[in-house]
Design a protein around this motif. Structure first.
Motif, PDB file in Angstrom:
ATOM      1  N   LEU A  81       0.825  -1.211   0.000  1.00 48.68           N
ATOM      2  CA  LEU A  81       0.000   0.000   0.000  1.00 48.68           C
ATOM      3  C   LEU A  81       0.858   1.260   0.000  1.00 48.68           C
ATOM      4  N   CYS A  82       2.004   1.218   0.679  1.00 51.42           N
ATOM      5  CA  CYS A  82       2.869   2.407   0.750  1.00 51.42           C
ATOM      6  C   CYS A  82       3.546   2.662  -0.593  1.00 51.42           C
ATOM      7  N   ALA A  83       4.066   1.604  -1.207  1.00 54.32           N
ATOM      8  CA  ALA A  83       4.759   1.782  -2.491  1.00 54.32           C
ATOM      9  C   ALA A  83       3.773   2.223  -3.557  1.00 54.32           C
ATOM     10  N   ASP A  84       2.557   1.677  -3.528  1.00 54.75           N
ATOM     11  CA  ASP A  84       1.539   2.061  -4.517  1.00 54.75           C
ATOM     12  C   ASP A  84       1.231   3.534  -4.401  1.00 54.75           C
ATOM     13  N   GLU A  85       1.100   3.992  -3.165  1.00 56.44           N
ATOM     14  CA  GLU A  85       0.718   5.382  -2.963  1.00 56.44           C
ATOM     15  C   GLU A  85       1.818   6.333  -3.405  1.00 56.44           C
ATOM     16  N   GLU A  86       3.054   5.924  -3.141  1.00 57.31           N
ATOM     17  CA  GLU A  86       4.164   6.832  -3.454  1.00 57.31           C
ATOM     18  C   GLU A  86       4.707   6.629  -4.866  1.00 57.31           C
ATOM     19  N   GLY A  87       4.154   5.656  -5.593  1.00 60.72           N
ATOM     20  CA  GLY A  87       4.589   5.402  -6.968  1.00 60.72           C
ATOM     21  C   GLY A  87       6.055   5.022  -7.067  1.00 60.72           C
ATOM     22  N   ARG A  88       6.510   4.122  -6.199  1.00 65.72           N
ATOM     23  CA  ARG A  88       7.933   3.742  -6.220  1.00 65.72           C
ATOM     24  C   ARG A  88       8.247   2.845  -7.417  1.00 65.72           C
ATOM     25  N   SER A  89       9.532   2.689  -7.712  1.00 65.59           N
ATOM     26  CA  SER A  89       9.927   1.892  -8.865  1.00 65.59           C
ATOM     27  C   SER A  89       9.675   0.408  -8.626  1.00 65.59           C
ATOM     28  N   ALA A  90       9.632  -0.353  -9.726  1.00 68.82           N
ATOM     29  CA  ALA A  90       9.248  -1.772  -9.656  1.00 68.82           C
ATOM     30  C   ALA A  90      10.326  -2.611  -8.973  1.00 68.82           C
ATOM     31  N   ALA A  91       9.888  -3.613  -8.238  1.00 71.04           N
ATOM     32  CA  ALA A  91      10.833  -4.571  -7.649  1.00 71.04           C
ATOM     33  C   ALA A  91      10.050  -5.785  -7.171  1.00 71.04           C
ATOM     34  N   LYS A  92      10.712  -6.957  -7.276  1.00 76.57           N
ATOM     35  CA  LYS A  92      10.009  -8.202  -6.926  1.00 76.57           C
ATOM     36  C   LYS A  92      10.565  -8.815  -5.647  1.00 76.57           C
ATOM     37  N   TYR A  93       9.684  -9.454  -4.913  1.00 79.40           N
ATOM     38  CA  TYR A  93      10.076 -10.059  -3.634  1.00 79.40           C
ATOM     39  C   TYR A  93       9.325 -11.366  -3.408  1.00 79.40           C
ATOM     40  N   ASP A 106       8.106 -14.091  -5.884  1.00 81.03           N
ATOM     41  CA  ASP A 106       8.336 -13.195  -7.033  1.00 81.03           C
ATOM     42  C   ASP A 106       7.200 -12.216  -7.242  1.00 81.03           C
ATOM     43  N   ARG A 107       6.777 -11.583  -6.179  1.00 81.66           N
ATOM     44  CA  ARG A 107       5.653 -10.651  -6.294  1.00 81.66           C
ATOM     45  C   ARG A 107       6.145  -9.242  -6.561  1.00 81.66           C
ATOM     46  N   GLU A 108       5.516  -8.617  -7.515  1.00 81.61           N
ATOM     47  CA  GLU A 108       5.825  -7.223  -7.852  1.00 81.61           C
ATOM     48  C   GLU A 108       5.176  -6.326  -6.797  1.00 81.61           C
ATOM     49  N   LEU A 109       6.012  -5.734  -5.941  1.00 79.89           N
ATOM     50  CA  LEU A 109       5.481  -4.931  -4.837  1.00 79.89           C
ATOM     51  C   LEU A 109       5.891  -3.469  -4.937  1.00 79.89           C
ATOM     52  N   GLY A 110       6.738  -3.148  -5.906  1.00 79.84           N
ATOM     53  CA  GLY A 110       7.370  -1.827  -5.871  1.00 79.84           C
ATOM     54  C   GLY A 110       8.508  -1.897  -4.861  1.00 79.84           C
ATOM     55  N   LEU A 111       9.440  -0.971  -4.979  1.00 85.58           N
ATOM     56  CA  LEU A 111      10.596  -0.977  -4.083  1.00 85.58           C
ATOM     57  C   LEU A 111      10.110  -0.935  -2.630  1.00 85.58           C
ATOM     58  N   THR A 112      10.487  -1.965  -1.874  1.00 82.57           N
ATOM     59  CA  THR A 112       9.864  -2.179  -0.567  1.00 82.57           C
ATOM     60  C   THR A 112      10.869  -1.968   0.553  1.00 82.57           C
ATOM     61  N   GLY A 113      10.398  -1.405   1.662  1.00 82.60           N
ATOM     62  CA  GLY A 113      11.292  -1.184   2.793  1.00 82.60           C
ATOM     63  C   GLY A 113      10.595  -1.461   4.110  1.00 82.60           C
ATOM     64  N   ARG A 114      11.384  -1.405   5.160  1.00 80.81           N
ATOM     65  CA  ARG A 114      10.867  -1.649   6.510  1.00 80.81           C
ATOM     66  C   ARG A 114       9.696  -0.707   6.826  1.00 80.81           C
ATOM     67  N   GLY A 115       8.660  -1.279   7.421  1.00 83.67           N
ATOM     68  CA  GLY A 115       7.515  -0.466   7.833  1.00 83.67           C
ATOM     69  C   GLY A 115       6.442  -0.321   6.767  1.00 83.67           C
ATOM     70  N   ASP A 116       6.709  -0.790   5.544  1.00 88.05           N
ATOM     71  CA  ASP A 116       5.655  -0.726   4.514  1.00 88.05           C
ATOM     72  C   ASP A 116       4.489  -1.626   4.917  1.00 88.05           C
ATOM     73  N   LEU A 117       3.297  -1.187   4.585  1.00 85.57           N
ATOM     74  CA  LEU A 117       2.101  -1.962   4.910  1.00 85.57           C
ATOM     75  C   LEU A 117       1.671  -2.757   3.673  1.00 85.57           C
ATOM     76  N   LEU A 118       1.642  -4.089   3.827  1.00 92.07           N
ATOM     77  CA  LEU A 118       1.205  -4.936   2.715  1.00 92.07           C
ATOM     78  C   LEU A 118      -0.203  -5.438   2.997  1.00 92.07           C
ATOM     79  N   ALA A 119      -1.001  -5.510   1.930  1.00 90.76           N
ATOM     80  CA  ALA A 119      -2.349  -6.089   2.052  1.00 90.76           C
ATOM     81  C   ALA A 119      -2.340  -7.428   1.325  1.00 90.76           C
ATOM     82  N   ILE A 120      -2.585  -8.500   2.067  1.00 93.30           N
ATOM     83  CA  ILE A 120      -2.740  -9.820   1.443  1.00 93.30           C
ATOM     84  C   ILE A 120      -4.228  -9.972   1.193  1.00 93.30           C
ATOM     85  N   ARG A 121      -4.597  -9.946  -0.066  1.00 91.03           N
ATOM     86  CA  ARG A 121      -5.992  -9.727  -0.447  1.00 91.03           C
ATOM     87  C   ARG A 121      -6.826 -11.010  -0.426  1.00 91.03           C
TER      88      ARG A 121
END
Ligand code: LLP
Length: 400
Positions: A318-330, A346-361
């Motif tokens: 949710l954080c990477a989506d909102e900030e429009g970060r560059s692509a990256a897989k994890y 291999d999920r495309e999450l956008g560049l991800t860092g500590r504290g990002d909020l992920l939604a498992i849908r």
């Protein structure tokens, strides 16, 4: 990403948590309500999918019934808005106490899965001086083309009365003076996506079975086709409301319905899956030689479907989506000491860092209800979109 949330609000909540979008739940229930009225099909929510009290009360407020698979589910429904005479009780192994509690509650019907069980219900009803309504759960021997752990209507599955047992069951019923026979039920499996073909087959099989019972002199007043309608795990936004329209149309086109006969269905997943997400924070990002890992604070103890069924759940950062970060897989992995504690590879999450909020849908069904306290983890809290303020907050020393 179209998850309808205010990220700033959610970032203050202690993770992991199940987040329920109550607007989407209502939209889903509105759809089901109008279709069920259009086709004259009674809906009994399969409580096993999610038994949060607030969700039960919301579903009950639409006048739907409940399909329960334990005595505790029966009691929970009776305490949370469901009329006793709209509660069904199914399951191959009902205990004496569960049968007793259900008889006391005065439920709509027991779905009886064997002759020995029928005799116990009859004896106990006699003891209490009441009449118990029953439906026979039949094993229709139909392949629902779904995961082998969630297919239930095949001869090799433990569920229902097999074809060779029909005549014996009918003759045993004649000796049960405290039972009132309503009809036939079966459920062929879950997460069925070939709705047209599978449910046409289900109806044809039901027509044959009803005819067989009628030929044995049994009046079938009610027909129950179980649940199983699949949802779109790949595209939870485009497919936010399951295809109830096709499901109910196919049923009404294919079922042979006699004058006055009731039709029931028991959807679970399709009512609640898409309104729920498991929200989890990224603790650490670990860059491996071949893969990058996003290590999150939810684990297979919170949501076991990926580990148990190799189930796919879409994951949004949710954080990477909102900030429009560059692509990256994890690979998104949990903290539990099991190699199967993986939510997605291999999920495309956008560049991800500590504290990002992920939604498992799509985690509103068979998520929280299947959670465990493995590794002495706490259960994830439930947070509702219309009451985020009352959620437990994150400790303020959580650093990004
Ligand atoms: N009726 C009966 C008799 C059932 O056994 C079930 C589900 C339902 C209705 C509701 O089916 P639904 O509409 O939800 O597909 N834990 C698995 C699913 C197990 C389903 C068991 N029976 C999962 O996470 O996929």
């Amino acid at each position: 990403m179209a998850l309808n949330v205010n990220i700033a609000d959610l970032l203050t909540v202690r993770t992991p948590f199940y987040y329920y979008d109550m607007d989407l739940l209502e939209k889903t229930l509105d759809t089901v309500k109008s279709l069920s009225e259009k086709y004259g099909i009674s809906v009994h929510y399969a409580v096993k999918a999610n038994n949060e009290k607030k969700i039960l009360r919301k579903i009950a407020s639409y006048g739907f019934g409940a399909d329960c698979v334990s005595g505790n589910e029966v009691l929970l429904c009776a305490e949370n808005g469901f009329a006793g005479n709209k509660i069904m009780f199914a399951g191959v192994g009902k205990t004496d106490k569960e049968i007793y509690d259900a008889l006391k509650t005065g439920i709509y019907a027991f779905n009886v899965e064997s002759v020995p069980e029928m005799k116990v219900i009859d004896r106990m009803a006699g003891h209490l001086g009441v009449k118990a309504n029953i439906q026979f759960r039949i094993n229709p021997n139909i392949d629902a083309h779904t995961h082998k752990y969630i297919t239930t209507g095949l001869e090799e599955n433990k569920f229902g009365i097999p074809h060779f047992g029909f005549a014996d069951t009918v003759s045993a019923l004649k000796d049960c003076r405290n039972l009132n026979f309503l009809g036939i039920q079966f459920h062929v499996g879950s997460q069925i996506t070939d709705v047209e073909n599978v449910y046409a087959l289900v109806c044809r099989r039901m027509n044959e079975i009803v005819a067989e019972f009628e030929a044995m002199g049994v009046e079938v007043r009610s027909i129950d086709l179980g649940g199983g309608l699949g949802i779109d795990y790949g595209n939870p936004d485009e497919g936010e409301v399951a295809d109830f329209a096709t499901w109910m149309r196919v049923i009404s086109e294919n079922i042979r319905r006699r004058e006055g006969q009731e039709i029931h269905v028991e959807p679970g997943r399709s009512l609640v899956a898409q309104c729920g997400s498991l929200m989890t924070k990224v603790l650490y990002v670990k860059n491996g030689e071949k893969k990058n890992f996003a290590i999150v604070d939810a684990g297979m103890n919170d949501l076991i479907r990926p580990a148990l069924y190799q189930a796919y759940h879409r994951i949004d950062n949710l954080c990477a989506d909102e900030e429009g970060r560059s692509a990256a897989k994890y690979d998104v992995v949990g903290p539990v000491c099991e190699s199967s504690d993986v939510f997605g590879e291999d999920r495309e999450l956008g560049l991800t860092g500590r504290g990002d909020l992920l939604a498992i849908r799509s985690a509103g069904a068979y998520g929280a209800v299947m959670a465990s306290r493995y590794n002495a983890k706490e259960f994830a809290q439930a947070v509702f979109s219309d009451d985020i303020d009352s959620a437990e907050k994150e400790v303020d020393w959580f650093t990004r």
